[in-house]
Motif scaffolding. Structure first.
Motif, PDB file in Angstrom:
ATOM      1  N   VAL A   8       0.838  -1.200   0.000  1.00 24.14           N
ATOM      2  CA  VAL A   8       0.000   0.000   0.000  1.00 24.14           C
ATOM      3  C   VAL A   8       0.873   1.249   0.000  1.00 24.14           C
ATOM      4  O   VAL A   8       0.615   2.202  -0.748  1.00 24.14           O
ATOM      5  CB  VAL A   8      -0.959  -0.016   1.211  1.00 24.14           C
ATOM      6  CG1 VAL A   8      -1.624   1.336   1.397  1.00 24.14           C
ATOM      7  CG2 VAL A   8      -2.002  -1.100   1.043  1.00 24.14           C
ATOM      8  N   LEU A   9       1.916   1.268   0.814  1.00 17.85           N
ATOM      9  CA  LEU A   9       2.797   2.433   0.873  1.00 17.85           C
ATOM     10  C   LEU A   9       3.558   2.633  -0.446  1.00 17.85           C
ATOM     11  O   LEU A   9       3.707   3.761  -0.930  1.00 17.85           O
ATOM     12  CB  LEU A   9       3.784   2.301   2.032  1.00 17.85           C
ATOM     13  CG  LEU A   9       3.187   2.455   3.428  1.00 17.85           C
ATOM     14  CD1 LEU A   9       4.242   2.193   4.493  1.00 17.85           C
ATOM     15  CD2 LEU A   9       2.585   3.833   3.599  1.00 17.85           C
ATOM     16  N   ILE A  10       4.038   1.562  -1.026  1.00 12.42           N
ATOM     17  CA  ILE A  10       4.753   1.662  -2.303  1.00 12.42           C
ATOM     18  C   ILE A  10       3.825   2.146  -3.405  1.00 12.42           C
ATOM     19  O   ILE A  10       4.172   3.024  -4.196  1.00 12.42           O
ATOM     20  CB  ILE A  10       5.400   0.310  -2.665  1.00 12.42           C
ATOM     21  CG1 ILE A  10       6.570   0.029  -1.727  1.00 12.42           C
ATOM     22  CG2 ILE A  10       5.873   0.296  -4.112  1.00 12.42           C
ATOM     23  CD1 ILE A  10       7.159  -1.350  -1.872  1.00 12.42           C
ATOM     24  N   SER A  11       2.617   1.589  -3.453  1.00 11.62           N
ATOM     25  CA  SER A  11       1.679   2.020  -4.495  1.00 11.62           C
ATOM     26  C   SER A  11       1.246   3.470  -4.279  1.00 11.62           C
ATOM     27  O   SER A  11       1.078   4.228  -5.244  1.00 11.62           O
ATOM     28  CB  SER A  11       0.469   1.093  -4.539  1.00 11.62           C
ATOM     29  OG  SER A  11      -0.223   1.132  -3.311  1.00 11.62           O
ATOM     30  N   ALA A  12       1.069   3.902  -3.031  1.00 10.00           N
ATOM     31  CA  ALA A  12       0.713   5.296  -2.759  1.00 10.00           C
ATOM     32  C   ALA A  12       1.847   6.219  -3.196  1.00 10.00           C
ATOM     33  O   ALA A  12       1.601   7.292  -3.766  1.00 10.00           O
ATOM     34  CB  ALA A  12       0.415   5.483  -1.277  1.00 10.00           C
ATOM     35  N   GLY A  13       3.073   5.825  -2.961  1.00 11.12           N
ATOM     36  CA  GLY A  13       4.219   6.617  -3.403  1.00 11.12           C
ATOM     37  C   GLY A  13       4.289   6.711  -4.910  1.00 11.12           C
ATOM     38  O   GLY A  13       4.580   7.781  -5.467  1.00 11.12           O
ATOM     39  N   LEU A  14       4.042   5.611  -5.580  1.00 11.93           N
ATOM     40  CA  LEU A  14       4.057   5.629  -7.048  1.00 11.93           C
ATOM     41  C   LEU A  14       2.945   6.507  -7.609  1.00 11.93           C
ATOM     42  O   LEU A  14       3.139   7.233  -8.584  1.00 11.93           O
ATOM     43  CB  LEU A  14       3.946   4.205  -7.593  1.00 11.93           C
ATOM     44  CG  LEU A  14       5.171   3.318  -7.384  1.00 11.93           C
ATOM     45  CD1 LEU A  14       4.873   1.894  -7.845  1.00 11.93           C
ATOM     46  CD2 LEU A  14       6.356   3.879  -8.146  1.00 11.93           C
ATOM     47  N   VAL A  15       1.772   6.444  -6.990  1.00  8.28           N
ATOM     48  CA  VAL A  15       0.654   7.281  -7.443  1.00  8.28           C
ATOM     49  C   VAL A  15       0.987   8.753  -7.235  1.00  8.28           C
ATOM     50  O   VAL A  15       0.736   9.587  -8.122  1.00  8.28           O
ATOM     51  CB  VAL A  15      -0.642   6.890  -6.704  1.00  8.28           C
ATOM     52  CG1 VAL A  15      -1.735   7.922  -6.909  1.00  8.28           C
ATOM     53  CG2 VAL A  15      -1.118   5.513  -7.168  1.00  8.28           C
ATOM     54  N   MET A  16       1.578   9.098  -6.089  1.00  8.88           N
ATOM     55  CA  MET A  16       1.931  10.489  -5.831  1.00  8.88           C
ATOM     56  C   MET A  16       3.002  10.979  -6.810  1.00  8.88           C
ATOM     57  O   MET A  16       2.934  12.104  -7.318  1.00  8.88           O
ATOM     58  CB  MET A  16       2.405  10.660  -4.395  1.00  8.88           C
ATOM     59  CG  MET A  16       1.284  10.517  -3.384  1.00  8.88           C
ATOM     60  SD  MET A  16       1.846  10.656  -1.690  1.00  8.88           S
ATOM     61  CE  MET A  16       2.181  12.395  -1.612  1.00  8.88           C
ATOM     62  N   ALA A  17       3.989  10.138  -7.100  1.00  6.07           N
ATOM     63  CA  ALA A  17       5.023  10.518  -8.061  1.00  6.07           C
ATOM     64  C   ALA A  17       4.422  10.720  -9.446  1.00  6.07           C
ATOM     65  O   ALA A  17       4.778  11.670 -10.159  1.00  6.07           O
ATOM     66  CB  ALA A  17       6.114   9.450  -8.099  1.00  6.07           C
ATOM     67  N   ALA A  18       3.500   9.848  -9.838  1.00  4.92           N
ATOM     68  CA  ALA A  18       2.850   9.994 -11.137  1.00  4.92           C
ATOM     69  C   ALA A  18       2.023  11.277 -11.194  1.00  4.92           C
ATOM     70  O   ALA A  18       1.996  11.971 -12.224  1.00  4.92           O
ATOM     71  CB  ALA A  18       1.966   8.776 -11.411  1.00  4.92           C
ATOM     72  N   LEU A  19       1.347  11.621 -10.096  1.00  9.99           N
ATOM     73  CA  LEU A  19       0.572  12.857 -10.055  1.00  9.99           C
ATOM     74  C   LEU A  19       1.469  14.088 -10.186  1.00  9.99           C
ATOM     75  O   LEU A  19       1.115  15.049 -10.873  1.00  9.99           O
ATOM     76  CB  LEU A  19      -0.237  12.932  -8.768  1.00  9.99           C
ATOM     77  CG  LEU A  19      -1.448  12.001  -8.699  1.00  9.99           C
ATOM     78  CD1 LEU A  19      -2.102  12.076  -7.324  1.00  9.99           C
ATOM     79  CD2 LEU A  19      -2.452  12.361  -9.778  1.00  9.99           C
TER      80      LEU A  19
END
Length: 98
Positions: A8-19
């Motif tokens: 969950v933390l890794i995917s949240a980080g990836l989503v934030m970086a993509a945003l």
């Protein structure tokens, strides 16, 4: 930590970086289109005119106080280094054989 929390933390980080990347691209395209519409180059101002004039004054004062070469102005401030010189014989370059 459990594997689920890590995912969950890794995917949240990836989503934030993509945003952030998408926001940067949208902003760049928007500024580019605005400059095409208005016909003027975009001007990025990080501070007011007072900040720029103060920075220009500091740069001019620094340029007046130090020479361009970075060396001291007076020759007396330079250190003299005395070294012993020796001759180095020249090497003979071998000629190619035919």
């Amino acid at each position: 930590m459990s594997t689920l929390v890590r995912l969950v933390l890794i995917s949240a980080g990836l989503v934030m970086a993509a945003l952030v990347v998408v926001l940067a691209v949208v902003t760049a395209v928007g500024v580019f289109l605005w400059s095409l519409i208005t016909g003027r180059k975009p001007v990025v101002r990080f501070g007011g005119p007072a900040q720029w004039s103060a920075m220009a004054a500091r740069m001019q004062a620094r340029a007046r106080s130090a020479p361009a070469s970075g060396r001291p102005r007076s020759p007396a401030a330079l250190d003299v280094i005395d070294v012993e010189v020796r001759e180095v014989p020249e090497r003979q370059i071998p000629q190619p054989r035919d």
